[in-house]
Scaffold this motif. Structure first.
Motif, PDB file in Angstrom:
ATOM      1  N   THR A 137      11.139   5.662  -2.095  1.00 12.05           N
ATOM      2  CA  THR A 137      11.327   4.925  -3.346  1.00 12.05           C
ATOM      3  C   THR A 137       9.995   4.514  -3.944  1.00 12.05           C
ATOM      4  O   THR A 137       9.805   4.556  -5.167  1.00 12.05           O
TER       5      THR A 137
ATOM      6  N   ASN B  24       8.681   5.637  -7.599  1.00 16.03           N
ATOM      7  CA  ASN B  24       8.350   4.637  -8.621  1.00 16.03           C
ATOM      8  C   ASN B  24       6.913   4.777  -9.119  1.00 16.03           C
ATOM      9  O   ASN B  24       6.617   4.470 -10.283  1.00 16.03           O
TER      10      ASN B  24
ATOM     11  N   ASN C 177      10.985   1.118  -0.287  1.00 16.39           N
ATOM     12  CA  ASN C 177      10.462   0.638  -1.564  1.00 16.39           C
ATOM     13  C   ASN C 177       9.090  -0.023  -1.455  1.00 16.39           C
ATOM     14  O   ASN C 177       8.363  -0.106  -2.454  1.00 16.39           O
TER      15      ASN C 177
END
Length: 433
Positions: free
Chosen positions: A158, A162, A206
């Protein structure tokens, strides 16, 4: 004495089974079957729900314990004790890995701009081979877990998406925590992406990135603290492992996984307990129905009860007839339910896929009859695919507890209903008849 008890149980069981099959209005068999089915479906539902919930939660917990927090974490280990600590863990079968790492927080930017907060962990690249749990939970989806090139970095899936980076792209640690010898802001901390990984916990995907120990010594500063992550064979045996380490190295500062993410683990525990309580209400409803049905059975069988009493049966034995009925109902229902629950839990992918197709079939038929113009928009519900992908986990202790709960709920209801046995005298009952 034993023969007397066996004979008593034999006639009590025989009468209890006959009471459940036949009565003057033909309702006992239906009531008994419905009660057994209620226990069966309650145990089955609770087993499946808890297994799926265990699989859902353990996918998070395993990722956190194996990748992020470790089972045990040792901080500020003196240089003279590092070799002894590693050898102690290697010689003790309870421990499976002991690896060093550094940690720092940074603000990472990609080639196309954008900035994201990152938990940067520096570790040895052989951790991927030495630590089986780490390798199992951290799956490389692109590149390799390789720090052979200077200033290499491995990003969560992630995080990489991003930032808009891929293998071969560069990232910059623009802002970085550290001591006085580390520049807070810098445009020269350039790292090359050599791998992208994924875990079962999106928070790690993330915000986590891995680099080499050499990079830590170069960029983290001289005041960076070297930590040691320790893995054990059973994560819930951490307190025993902690006592072993403290006994061998009393001067070390050791924490267990229970000290990390305490709020998150507590929230998962509360969620599971509330779900368990809500589903367990099924047994309360079934027990109330069994109680009412058993009270009616006691009233309808008052003549037979009076005859048994006149023939010399003890009040406790007459009560045991109805208690035995509850025990048989609970045992048959609970054992059947737990077997069905285990089978469904072991085949959740098949069950949810079949459920999705059945729901699609009925939706398709209903739409074809009522709104034929929108028939092309009818599709299989994708959420069932998500449910089917959750690996259900069955904990034997929970399965046994659910089974016992299914047995004892009708047993207690039958015991409570049997208190009304012989409230009237035998002569009064027979006189009324």
């Amino acid at each position: 004495m034993c023969n007397k008890i066996v004979k008593s149980l034999r006639w009590i069981t025989s009468v209890s089974r006959r009471f459940a099959r036949v009565d003057r209005k033909g309702r006992s068999a239906v009531t008994s079957a419905l009660a057994t089915l209620g226990i069966c479906f309650g145990v089955m539902t609770l087993t499946v729900v808890m297994s799926v919930m265990n699989g859902f939660q353990m996918s998070f917990i395993d990722a956190i314990l194996e990748v992020s927090s470790y089972h045990l974490r040792v901080t500020e280990v003196p240089k003279a004790l590092e070799t002894e600590l590693v050898q102690f863990c290697q010689n003790n079968k309870q421990f499976t890995a002991c690896v060093p790492f550094y940690e720092a927080q940074a603000l990472m930017t990609g080639e196309k701009g954008g900035a994201l907060a990152v938990n940067l962990r520096a570790a040895s690249e052989d951790i991927y081979d030495k630590d089986e749990g780490f390798q199992k939970e951290l799956k490389m989806i692109s590149g390799d877990f390789d720090f052979s090139e200077p200033d290499s970095i491995i990003l969560g899936s992630t995080l990489a998406r991003n930032l808009g980076v891929r293998i071969g792209s560069t990232v910059n640690l623009m802002v970085m925590s550290g001591g006085s010898d580390v520049d807070l802001f810098s445009s020269d901390r350039i790292f090359t992406v050599t791998g992208v990984f994924t875990t079962g916990y999106n928070e790690i995907n993330n915000s986590y990135a891995f680099t080499s120990l050499e990079a830590a010594q170069k960029y983290f500063g001289s005041s960076a603290k070297k930590n040691w992550g320790i893995k054990i064979r059973k994560y819930d045996d951490d307190l025993r492992s902690l006592s072993l380490l403290k006994k061998e190295f009393p001067e070390l500062n050791v924490d267990t996984w229970r000290s990390f993410n305490r709020t998150f683990f507590g929230a998962l525990r509360i969620e599971k307990n509330i779900l368990l309580l809500l589903v367990a209400l099924i047994f309360v409803v079934v027990a109330i129905n069994i109680y009412n049905g058993m009270r009616r059975l006691v009233f309808e069988r008052k003549t037979e009860i009076a005859v048994f009493a006149a023939l010399g049966a003890k009040k406790s034995e007459i009560k045991s007839i109805f208690i035995m009925r509850g025990f048989i109902t609970g045992t048959v229902g609970a054992i059947t339910g737990v077997i069905l629950g285990v089978l469904i839990s072991l085949n959740t992918d098949v069950v949810f896929s079949a459920a999705a197709k059945i729901m699609y079939f009925f939706q398709y038929i209903f739409t074809a009859i009522t709104d034929h113009q929108n028939l092309e928009y009818v599709q299989i519900n994708s959420s069932y695919s998500l449910y089917a992908s959750i690996p259900a986990r069955i904990f034997p202790k929970e399965a046994v507890a659910i089974t016992l709960f299914g047995i004892f709920s009708p047993l207690i209801a039958s015991w409570a209903a049997s208190k009304n046995v012989l409230k009237m005298t035998v002569s009064e009952v027979l006189h009324n008849e």
